[in-house]
Design an enzyme around this catalytic site. Structure first.
Site, PDB file in Angstrom:
ATOM      1  N   GLY A  45      16.433  -1.845  17.011  1.00 52.14           N
ATOM      2  CA  GLY A  45      16.962  -0.371  17.484  1.00 52.14           C
ATOM      3  C   GLY A  45      15.981   0.504  18.988  1.00 52.14           C
ATOM      4  O   GLY A  45      15.092   1.145  17.534  1.00 52.14           O
ATOM      5  N   SER A  51       9.040   4.056  19.574  1.00 52.65           N
ATOM      6  CA  SER A  51       8.519   3.235  18.468  1.00 52.65           C
ATOM      7  C   SER A  51       7.792   1.602  18.801  1.00 52.65           C
ATOM      8  O   SER A  51       7.050   0.686  18.394  1.00 52.65           O
ATOM      9  CB  SER A  51       9.816   2.575  17.283  1.00 52.65           C
ATOM     10  OG  SER A  51      10.302   2.450  18.118  1.00 52.65           O
ATOM     11  N   ASP A  70      18.595  -4.049  20.651  1.00 53.55           N
ATOM     12  CA  ASP A  70      19.105  -2.748  21.030  1.00 53.55           C
ATOM     13  C   ASP A  70      20.036  -3.468  22.648  1.00 53.55           C
ATOM     14  O   ASP A  70      19.840  -4.111  22.705  1.00 53.55           O
ATOM     15  CB  ASP A  70      18.282  -2.002  21.538  1.00 53.55           C
ATOM     16  CG  ASP A  70      18.467  -0.551  21.502  1.00 53.55           C
ATOM     17  OD1 ASP A  70      20.006  -0.198  22.179  1.00 53.55           O
ATOM     18  OD2 ASP A  70      17.939  -0.124  21.132  1.00 53.55           O
ATOM     19  N   GLY A  74      23.396   3.118  23.646  1.00 52.14           N
ATOM     20  CA  GLY A  74      23.021   4.222  22.879  1.00 52.14           C
ATOM     21  C   GLY A  74      23.884   4.434  22.168  1.00 52.14           C
ATOM     22  O   GLY A  74      25.030   3.644  22.307  1.00 52.14           O
ATOM     23  N   SER A 123      23.395  -5.198  17.101  1.00 52.06           N
ATOM     24  CA  SER A 123      22.657  -5.855  16.072  1.00 52.06           C
ATOM     25  C   SER A 123      23.078  -6.614  15.401  1.00 52.06           C
ATOM     26  O   SER A 123      22.642  -7.843  14.692  1.00 52.06           O
ATOM     27  CB  SER A 123      22.313  -4.670  14.914  1.00 52.06           C
ATOM     28  OG  SER A 123      21.359  -5.394  13.950  1.00 52.06           O
ATOM     29  N   ASP A 140      15.729   1.160  12.532  1.00 48.60           N
ATOM     30  CA  ASP A 140      15.644   2.613  13.267  1.00 48.60           C
ATOM     31  C   ASP A 140      17.223   2.470  14.334  1.00 48.60           C
ATOM     32  O   ASP A 140      17.303   3.136  15.476  1.00 48.60           O
ATOM     33  CB  ASP A 140      14.672   2.383  14.393  1.00 48.60           C
ATOM     34  CG  ASP A 140      14.737   4.152  14.686  1.00 48.60           C
ATOM     35  OD1 ASP A 140      15.352   4.997  14.141  1.00 48.60           O
ATOM     36  OD2 ASP A 140      13.955   4.840  15.487  1.00 48.60           O
ATOM     37  N   HIS A 143      22.846   5.858  13.057  1.00 45.02           N
ATOM     38  CA  HIS A 143      22.460   6.039  11.655  1.00 45.02           C
ATOM     39  C   HIS A 143      24.248   6.630  10.991  1.00 45.02           C
ATOM     40  O   HIS A 143      24.128   6.929  10.221  1.00 45.02           O
ATOM     41  CB  HIS A 143      21.746   7.153  11.889  1.00 45.02           C
ATOM     42  CG  HIS A 143      20.113   7.105  12.320  1.00 45.02           C
ATOM     43  ND1 HIS A 143      19.947   5.774  12.252  1.00 45.02           N
ATOM     44  CD2 HIS A 143      19.552   7.255  12.191  1.00 45.02           C
ATOM     45  CE1 HIS A 143      18.815   5.818  12.389  1.00 45.02           C
ATOM     46  NE2 HIS A 143      18.695   7.126  12.097  1.00 45.02           N
ATOM     47  N   HIS A 168      13.809   4.086   9.536  1.00 45.53           N
ATOM     48  CA  HIS A 168      12.813   5.508   9.696  1.00 45.53           C
ATOM     49  C   HIS A 168      14.597   6.155   9.746  1.00 45.53           C
ATOM     50  O   HIS A 168      15.934   6.019   9.109  1.00 45.53           O
ATOM     51  CB  HIS A 168      13.166   5.057  11.281  1.00 45.53           C
ATOM     52  CG  HIS A 168      12.743   6.541  12.628  1.00 45.53           C
ATOM     53  ND1 HIS A 168      13.014   6.566  12.929  1.00 45.53           N
ATOM     54  CD2 HIS A 168      11.411   7.056  11.430  1.00 45.53           C
ATOM     55  CE1 HIS A 168      12.178   7.708  12.975  1.00 45.53           C
ATOM     56  NE2 HIS A 168      11.420   8.080  11.995  1.00 45.53           N
ATOM     57  N   ASP A 169      14.205   7.228   9.400  1.00 44.97           N
ATOM     58  CA  ASP A 169      14.958   8.518   8.958  1.00 44.97           C
ATOM     59  C   ASP A 169      15.894   8.682   7.917  1.00 44.97           C
ATOM     60  O   ASP A 169      17.102   8.630   7.613  1.00 44.97           O
ATOM     61  CB  ASP A 169      16.077   8.529  10.351  1.00 44.97           C
ATOM     62  CG  ASP A 169      15.463   8.539  11.341  1.00 44.97           C
ATOM     63  OD1 ASP A 169      14.702   9.390  12.052  1.00 44.97           O
ATOM     64  OD2 ASP A 169      15.536   7.878  12.591  1.00 44.97           O
TER      65      ASP A 169
HETATM   66  N1  SAH Z   1      12.726   3.384  17.495  1.00 40.83           N
HETATM   67  C1  SAH Z   1      13.004   4.684  19.150  1.00 40.83           C
HETATM   68  C2  SAH Z   1      14.726   5.245  18.670  1.00 40.83           C
HETATM   69  C3  SAH Z   1      16.079   4.290  18.555  1.00 40.83           C
HETATM   70  S1  SAH Z   1      17.322   4.987  18.563  1.00 40.83           S
HETATM   71  C4  SAH Z   1      12.360   5.422  18.830  1.00 40.83           C
HETATM   72  O1  SAH Z   1      10.780   5.362  18.802  1.00 40.83           O
HETATM   73  O2  SAH Z   1      12.681   6.055  20.321  1.00 40.83           O
HETATM   74  C5  SAH Z   1      18.583   4.248  18.077  1.00 40.83           C
HETATM   75  C6  SAH Z   1      18.801   2.791  18.960  1.00 40.83           C
HETATM   76  O3  SAH Z   1      19.561   2.152  18.078  1.00 40.83           O
HETATM   77  C7  SAH Z   1      19.268   3.569  20.483  1.00 40.83           C
HETATM   78  O4  SAH Z   1      18.752   2.989  21.376  1.00 40.83           O
HETATM   79  C8  SAH Z   1      20.921   2.595  20.218  1.00 40.83           C
HETATM   80  O5  SAH Z   1      21.967   1.666  21.411  1.00 40.83           O
HETATM   81  C9  SAH Z   1      20.664   1.233  19.123  1.00 40.83           C
HETATM   82  N2  SAH Z   1      22.433   0.533  18.529  1.00 40.83           N
HETATM   83  C10 SAH Z   1      22.563   1.637  17.269  1.00 40.83           C
HETATM   84  N3  SAH Z   1      23.365   0.673  17.123  1.00 40.83           N
HETATM   85  C11 SAH Z   1      22.876  -0.713  17.477  1.00 40.83           C
HETATM   86  C12 SAH Z   1      23.970  -1.722  17.418  1.00 40.83           C
HETATM   87  N4  SAH Z   1      24.927  -2.323  16.545  1.00 40.83           N
HETATM   88  N5  SAH Z   1      23.358  -2.912  17.687  1.00 40.83           N
HETATM   89  C13 SAH Z   1      21.766  -2.769  18.666  1.00 40.83           C
HETATM   90  N6  SAH Z   1      21.398  -1.741  19.381  1.00 40.83           N
HETATM   91  C14 SAH Z   1      22.066  -0.100  18.422  1.00 40.83           C
HETATM   92 MG    MG Z   2      14.702   7.369  14.033  1.00 41.32          MG
END
Ligand code: SAH
Ligand code: MG
Length: 210
Positions: A45, A51, A70, A74, A123, A140, A143, A168-169
């Site tokens: 993510g 990050s 990623d 989104g 992922s 991250d 969620h 995270h979170d």
């Molecule tokens: N670390 C980032 C925030 C991540 S937001 C920061 O510092 O701002 C969460 C990210 O996870 C998004 O970009 C989304 O595309 C990615 N994501 C969500 N599910 C996913 C998956 N199954 N495989 C790959 N990426 C994923």
């Molecule tokens: Mg986060």
């Protein structure tokens, strides 16, 4: 600590990583690099790379590389109509979110293109074909409960002994945020007996593989 010019890049990047938690992520990655020299690191993510600036800079300082995973379309909560939608990230030619160009721009601005490798895809599928042990995994990604559970199940077996799992979170109080990272990643990690707490900074939890 992250140097001033990289800090400025991180702060100018769209995303969800507060400064104190970014600094804690950097510290955790330095720890992982010292414990597991030569092993790569993984971020699940990356979004626009906020990050990733902290994490990638620490990986570089440890002579490691960071694989930034990623799919760049989104999470559920980033889609139109949801709380965390940002219309400026929609690609007008497709009508869908595409954070990859923003991520690439951030890595270029940070001068981290040699140390951070973008891995574009889903992922758990990437984890399934992953072969080598890793020094650190920072989760991250999405969620939703199932997405979080899949990230836990698919990535944590790759973390080497002495390595780091950062999440995270993580909110123990439902009033402060969604429970999936806490209940589907943090709690199972601790219950497995394979991870122990190292630190907590805001919603960032750092655990060590023992
Ligand atoms: N670390 C980032 C925030 C991540 S937001 C920061 O510092 O701002 C969460 C990210 O996870 C998004 O970009 C989304 O595309 C990615 N994501 C969500 N599910 C996913 C998956 N199954 N495989 C790959 N990426 C994923
Ligand atoms: Mg986060």
């Amino acid at each position: 600590m992250l140097d001033a010019s990289l800090r400025a890049v991180a702060l100018a990047t769209t995303g969800f990583m507060p400064v104190d938690e970014g600094d804690a992520l950097y510290t955790a990655a330095m720890l992982a690099g010292a414990a597991c020299p030569g092993l790569p690191m993984v971020e699940i993510g990356s979004y626009c790379g906020r990050s990733t600036v902290w994490f990638g800079a620490a990986a570089r300082a440890c002579n490691s590389v960071l694989h930034a995973v990623d799919h760049h379309v989104g999470s559920e909560e980033n889609q139109p109509g949801w709380e965390w939608h940002d219309a400026s990230l929609v690609d007008p030619s497709t009508g869908h979110i595409n954070t990859l160009p923003h991520f690439e721009q951030t890595m270029q601005a940070a001068g981290l293109t040699q140390s951070v490798l973008a891995v574009v895809g889903n992922s758990p599928e990437i984890a399934a074909s992953w072969k080598e042990p890793i020094a650190m995994c920072f989760i991250d990604g999405g969620h939703g409960r199932e997405v979080a559970r899949n990230d836990y199940l698919s990535w944590t077996p790759h973390i080497a002994l002495g390595g780091i799992l950062a999440i995270h979170d993580v909110f123990t109080d439902p009033a402060l945020g969604g429970q999936a990272p806490f209940e589907e990643i943090y709690l199972p990690a601790v219950a497995s007996g394979k991870f122990v707490d190292v630190s907590a900074t805001g919603s960032l939890r750092v655990l060590k593989r023992v």
